[in-house]
Design an enzyme around this catalytic site. Structure first.
Site, PDB file in Angstrom:
ATOM      1  N   HIS A  65      37.071   9.391 -31.954  1.00 35.51           N
ATOM      2  CA  HIS A  65      38.214   8.494 -32.108  1.00 35.51           C
ATOM      3  C   HIS A  65      38.766   8.550 -33.520  1.00 35.51           C
ATOM      4  O   HIS A  65      38.115   9.053 -34.437  1.00 35.51           O
ATOM      5  CB  HIS A  65      37.780   7.049 -31.813  1.00 35.51           C
ATOM      6  CG  HIS A  65      36.876   6.509 -32.886  1.00 35.51           C
ATOM      7  ND1 HIS A  65      35.533   6.795 -32.931  1.00 35.51           N
ATOM      8  CD2 HIS A  65      37.130   5.736 -33.978  1.00 35.51           C
ATOM      9  CE1 HIS A  65      34.995   6.225 -33.992  1.00 35.51           C
ATOM     10  NE2 HIS A  65      35.946   5.569 -34.651  1.00 35.51           N
ATOM     11  N   HIS A 149      41.827  10.216 -39.506  1.00 40.59           N
ATOM     12  CA  HIS A 149      40.895  11.315 -39.222  1.00 40.59           C
ATOM     13  C   HIS A 149      40.031  10.982 -38.019  1.00 40.59           C
ATOM     14  O   HIS A 149      39.965   9.824 -37.591  1.00 40.59           O
ATOM     15  CB  HIS A 149      39.977  11.534 -40.424  1.00 40.59           C
ATOM     16  CG  HIS A 149      39.047  10.379 -40.619  1.00 40.59           C
ATOM     17  ND1 HIS A 149      39.443   9.219 -41.252  1.00 40.59           N
ATOM     18  CD2 HIS A 149      37.774  10.163 -40.210  1.00 40.59           C
ATOM     19  CE1 HIS A 149      38.442   8.357 -41.235  1.00 40.59           C
ATOM     20  NE2 HIS A 149      37.410   8.903 -40.604  1.00 40.59           N
TER      21      HIS A 149
END
Ligand code: A2P
Length: 217
Positions: A65, A149
Site C-alpha cells: 500500500h 511510496h
C-alpha cells in the site's frame, strides 16, 4: 468519547488490488536480483568480499500500500481532521491507478516511488513531507507528494516508516544533483547516492490499480 476514537484507523492509504500484488513483487524481486549481480553494487558494498543476497536481506512488507495519513487511531497530529476531510470521505472506497516511477534500495529499506496525480494529491496531507522524525533537512523544500511510496521490504529490525524518510533523503540528493549515474538498465537508469542508496528511475512507469481505504488492525 472512546467510541469516537475507535472510528479513526491506524492509517489511510491506497491498497494495491489483489490481482497486481504478485506483479509488483516479481518486478521488485527482479530489480533486487539484477542489483545484486552488478559489479558496481558489489564495489559499493560495505564488505565487498561478502556476497549480499538482497532478496533475503529485506523482510517482505505485509499489505502492499501507499500510506497517505498515519493516524495511529487518532493519536497522530491532524488525524481527526484528515478522517473528517471531505475529499477523504468522498474518495473512500474508490479505485484509481497508482503510477510507480522508481524503485529504490538503502541499507534499511526497499520501496517503490509513487507519482501522484493532481486528484490523488487532494488526499495527500499538507505536512506529510515534514512530519516523521527525523526528516532530512533538504526534504522540507521538496514538492508535495514527494514522500509517496510503497514499502516493499525492510531490513531486520527496521520499521516501515523509515522507507519514506529514505526516499526523501534520496530525492533531496537528486535535487542537488549528487547522484552518480551507474548504469542504463532495461527497466531504466540506475543512480547511486552514496552510503548504500540506489534509485532506479523507470523508463516506463508501472501503473497499478489501488483502492483508497484504511486499516484498523
Ligand atoms: P510506510 O507507509 O512507509 O510503509 P506500522 O506497521 O509501523 O504501524 O505502520 C503502518 C503503516 O503506516 C506503514 O505503512 C508505515 O510506513 C506507516 N507509518 C508508520 N508510522 C508512520 C509515521 N509516523 N508517519 C507516516 N507513516 C507512518
Amino acid at each position: 468519547g472512546p467510541l469516537e476514537e475507535v472510528s479513526i484507523p491506524l492509517y489511510f492509504g491506497w491498497f494495491l488490488l489483489f490481482s497486481v500484488k504478485n506483479k509488483i513483487k516479481c518486478t521488485s524481486m527482479d530489480f533486487l536480483k539484477t542489483l545484486d549481480t552488478l559489479d558496481a553494487f558489489k564495489k559499493h558494498s560495505v564488505d565487498s568480499e561478502k556476497e549480499v543476497d538482497l532478496e533475503q536481506y529485506f523482510k517482505p512488507a505485509g499489505i502492499l500500500h501507499c500510506t497517505t495519513k498515519f493516524c495511529d487511531y487518532g493519536k497522530a497530529e491532524g488525524a481527526k481532521e484528515y478522517a473528517e476531510n471531505q475529499a477523504v470521505i468522498k474518495s473512500y472506497g474508490s479505485i484509481s491507478d497508482l503510477s510507480l516511477s522508481a524503485f529504490f534500495v538503502t541499507p534499511r529499506t526497499c520501496g517503490a516511488r509513487v507519482y501522484l496525480t493532481e486528484e490523488q494529491l487532494q488526499l495527500w496531507p499538507a505536512d506529510a513531507e515534514k512530519q516523521a522524525e527525523p526528516v532530512p533537512e533538504a526534504a522540507a523544500s521538496l514538492p508535495l507528494g514527494s514522500r509517496a511510496h510503497i514499502t516493499l521490504g525492510c531490513a531486520e529490525g527496521v520499521e516501515p516508516v523509515q522507507t519514506g524518510i529514505d526516499l526523501l533523503e534520496i530525492l533531496a540528493q537528486q535535487e542537488s544533483q549528487q547522484g552518480e549515474l551507474v548504469e542504463e538498465m532495461e527497466l531504466g537508469s540506475l543512480t547511486y547516492y552514496g552510503e548504500g542508496k540506489w534509485l532506479l528511475n523507470l523508463r516506463e512507469p508501472i501503473c497499478v490499480p489501488a483502492c483508497f481505504s484504511s486499516i484498523y488492525g
